[in-house]
Scaffold this active site. Structure first.
Site, PDB file in Angstrom:
ATOM      1  N   GLU A   6       0.839  -1.201   0.000  1.00  0.00           N
ATOM      2  CA  GLU A   6       0.000   0.000   0.000  1.00  0.00           C
ATOM      3  C   GLU A   6       0.873   1.250   0.000  1.00  0.00           C
ATOM      4  O   GLU A   6       1.411   1.652   1.028  1.00  0.00           O
ATOM      5  CB  GLU A   6      -0.906  -0.034   1.239  1.00  0.00           C
ATOM      6  N   ASP A  58      -1.936  -2.112   5.222  1.00  0.00           N
ATOM      7  CA  ASP A  58      -1.947  -1.676   6.625  1.00  0.00           C
ATOM      8  C   ASP A  58      -3.085  -2.350   7.389  1.00  0.00           C
ATOM      9  O   ASP A  58      -4.126  -2.702   6.814  1.00  0.00           O
ATOM     10  CB  ASP A  58      -2.116  -0.154   6.709  1.00  0.00           C
ATOM     11  N   ASP A 118      -5.561  -1.407   9.085  1.00  0.00           N
ATOM     12  CA  ASP A 118      -6.585  -0.430   9.443  1.00  0.00           C
ATOM     13  C   ASP A 118      -7.747  -0.555   8.462  1.00  0.00           C
ATOM     14  O   ASP A 118      -7.767  -1.453   7.616  1.00  0.00           O
ATOM     15  CB  ASP A 118      -6.007   0.997   9.439  1.00  0.00           C
ATOM     16  N   ASP A 153      -8.672   1.404   5.934  1.00  0.00           N
ATOM     17  CA  ASP A 153      -8.266   1.607   4.540  1.00  0.00           C
ATOM     18  C   ASP A 153      -7.534   0.382   3.994  1.00  0.00           C
ATOM     19  O   ASP A 153      -7.733  -0.017   2.842  1.00  0.00           O
ATOM     20  CB  ASP A 153      -7.368   2.843   4.425  1.00  0.00           C
TER      21      ASP A 153
END
Length: 236
Positions: free
Chosen positions: A128, A218, A220, A222
């Site tokens: 990412e 990641d 999270d 997103d």
């Protein structure tokens, strides 16, 4: 070659083409009703002659090699050199084929490719962003691990297939899904990195440039969204 450990020393497999390279053989054969491959008569295809010629040449050549071992070693060395040259050329072609999709399609240089040219044992890490890509490049094994940073969230390639399947319009569904995928530069980047042709009807896993594809995003919201979008793309 086997008795003298020449093959083990050079770690190469000899093919018929290696033996025939630079070889000239002159045969004089008298045959009733010969059969040729074409009107030009450049190749004799009479099957009954082949066995006779192969048997005689094999016997006489074996005897001659036994009586002239020094010449036989020179010929073997030449054959092994031809095999080594063929092997090097093959690896170069594979490397060009592997890199060709990247260079000819104008793929951005953000793909950090691995050194191994074959698919077996290689891994592609899809990460990412450029920041994560930099860290992944530092920690990877350059020999077999490649890193491809993606910019932000890729296009959602999901296409509702229910209406198409119910109406028997499967080809129309494929066209719509394909046009949606290739409208995104990031998707095209990913397709080219994988070495695939988006217009191909069937995808053979043997055509993939990497043995494994690893999604590294990641931990999270997103990151989960990007992971879901990538899985949707691979599913399509």
């Amino acid at each position: 070659a086997t008795e003298n450990n020449l093959l083990k020393k050079n770690k190469v497999a000899i093919s018929g083409e290696d033996i025939k390279e630079g070889l000239t053989c002159v045969l004089s054969i008298k045959l009733p009703d010969p059969k040729f491959s074409s009107q030009t008569k450049d190749k004799l295809v009479s099957s009954e002659v082949r066995t006779i010629v192969e048997t005689i040449i094999n016997q006489k050549l074996s005897i001659w090699f036994d009586q002239n071992s020094s010449v036989a070693k020179i010929i073997l060395t030449k054959i092994i050199q031809a095999a080594l040259a063929r092997d090097v050329a093959k690896k170069a072609r594979e490397n060009v084929r592997r890199k060709g999709a990247l260079e000819l399609t104008g793929l951005p240089g953000k793909l950090a490719d691995c050194q191994i040219s074959k698919q077996e044992g290689t891994e592609l890490f899809i990460v990412e962003g450029d920041s994560a890509g930099g860290s992944a490049k530092q920690g990877r094994n350059r020999e077999n691990q490649a890193v491809l940073p993606l910019r932000g969230k890729i296009l959602n390639t999901y296409v509702d297939s229910n209406g198409f399947k119910n109406n028997g319009k499967n080809n129309e569904f494929k066209t719509k899904a394909l046009s949606k995928m290739i409208s995104s530069n990031e998707i095209l980047t990913l397709i080219n990195a994988l070495g695939l042709d988006p217009k191909s009807e069937e995808i053979d896993l043997k055509d993939l440039r990497y043995g494994k594809i690893i999604i590294m995003t990641d931990a999270d919201v997103d990151g989960s969204h990007i992971r879901a979008l990538l899985l949707t793309f691979f599913n399509n």
